[in-house]
Write an enzyme that holds these catalytic residues in place. Structure first.
Site: not given
Length: 426
Positions: A261, A276, A348, A351, A390
């Site tokens: 990403r 991130r 988070e 998802s 994460r």
């Protein structure tokens, strides 16, 4: 991708859904474009019908040697012949404009999704596990990690910001996490393991909603392919252009892959540590099912991700995202947030979304109900089970020891070759 037909049938409902997303009404504009397209189609059909009729009349005129009439009719045919390509181009242009407009509109939220502007308006569904209370001052993973082999400096040296190199025991722990997650989904929850391509074509990225709107979030290769930002892109498109028998559904697949990403728009956010990154590993779940089963499948998929956290002994909570915080393709999303004692906050880690038939329309993915000739669009769902980096952060912070070591969660011991603690380098 939206279908213009229900928009025409109930424009008020469509605009109400957009309003919940914080978007302006668009139904009238879309219908006007479609009207222009339909008018052009009708004109082209009328012209073709007239041309065919004139051709017959020309033959009749020539049969009776009425050359004047035949010449006049042929002149009209020539005019129609010249006009038809113009009408076809007008129809193509109107259709392309309509498709582009529809492709840029996000999925409409499900009725039970709370309205809101951002993450502050998300709704807590439940909280599981007591927040880790350490008998010493908890440290964040980027403070603990370097002594354990989490090499931020070398990652930056090799590839630049938002890259990290893992070495030694912590690299093994990261690998163990991914293997454990995938094994659990396959062995306990019936997902089929897939090793998908990491580069995909334009139509694949379009099918899951990354294109055209979010191209800046992706990395593109020199030959025009896209590096996957999530295995959802490859896994969901396994059924593109397909018609599945209803008996084959639900289809459940999972993969452990690197993801890439660009983190466009994330300047200044989570610049430290693993939260991130431009490159990270993730276990992804995808389910393809029928419309009447998709809500239950959404609950099942989210429970599968929760089971991973519970097996690892990590405290977490489930949040129902509000309309302003959902992704482009989602109709409803649950976020799982893990407790990080070093940061003293939830972050988070997964998802899980149901996309209804939104992606299926973009991919032309359908199924045939048993005993019926007509086909219907499938429903697609996707979820993280989990983001490996994460989860590594969560394990390091929740299992940290006062001396800088990190205890290995019991469920990971079979993957660690006898290592029970990550020991800091002195």
């Amino acid at each position: 991708m939206h279908d213009i037909r229900p928009i025409r049938d109930n424009p008020e409902a469509f605009d109400a859904g957009l309003a919940r997303r914080g978007l302006a009404a668009q139904a009238a504009d879309l219908i006007a474009i479609d009207d222009r397209r339909r008018t052009t189609i009708a004109a082209a059909q009328a012209a073709q019908t007239r041309r065919n009729d004139l051709s017959k009349q020309i033959g009749q005129a020539k049969a009776v040697k009425d050359e004047a009439r035949a010449t006049a009719l042929m002149a009209e045919v020539a005019e129609l012949k010249a006009k038809l390509p113009e009408l076809e181009e007008e129809e193509r242009a109107a259709g392309a404009e309509l498709d582009a407009r529809l492709a840029a509109i996000p999925n409409l939220p499900a009725a039970d999704v709370p309205e809101g502007a951002d993450e502050n308006d998300n709704r807590l569904i439940h909280e599981r596990g007591a927040r880790t209370a350490l008998p010493f001052a908890a440290r964040e993973h980027d403070a603990i990690g370097p002594a354990l082999g989490m090499d931020f400096d070398t990652g930056v040296l090799l590839a630049g910001a938002r890259f990290t190199l893992l070495r030694g025991q912590i690299a093994r722990l990261s690998r163990a996490l991914g293997q454990f997650m995938l094994d659990r989904l396959v062995n306990e929850h019936g997902f089929e393991e897939v090793a998908p391509p990491l580069m995909v074509r334009d139509e694949v990225a379009f099918g899951t909603g990354q294109l055209p709107k979010f191209a800046e979030d992706l990395f593109r290769t020199t030959d025009g392919r896209w590096l996957i930002s999530t295995a959802e892109m490859s896994l969901t498109n396994m059924v593109r252009e397909a018609i599945l028998p209803e008996g084959e559904l639900p289809l459940r697949v999972a993969a452990l892959t690197p993801c890439f990403r660009s983190e466009a728009g994330a300047a200044g956010r989570d610049t430290r540590g693993l939260i991130r990154q431009h490159q990270f590993d993730k276990v992804e779940m995808v389910a393809i099912t029928t419309p009447d089963a998709s809500d239950a499948e959404h609950e099942r998929m989210t429970a599968c991700a929760e089971g991973v956290l519970e097996a690892l002994g990590l405290p977490y909570r489930r949040m129902l995202l509000c309309t302003g915080d959902m992704g482009f393709s989602a109709a409803r999303t649950y976020d799982l947030e893990v407790w990080l004692p070093g940061q003293a906050r939830y972050r988070e880690i997964s998802s899980c979304s149901t996309c209804t038939d939104f992606q299926a329309r973009r991919m032309n993915a359908r199924y045939r109900p048993e005993g019926e000739k007509a086909t219907r669009f499938v429903h697609t769902l996707n979820g993280s089970g989990l983001a490996v980096g994460r989860t590594l952060v969560a394990v390091v912070e929740n299992y940290q020891q006062e001396d800088g070591a990190v205890a290995v969660p019991d469920v990971l011991l079979p993957y660690m070759g006898g290592i029970t603690r990550l020991e800091p380098r002195r």
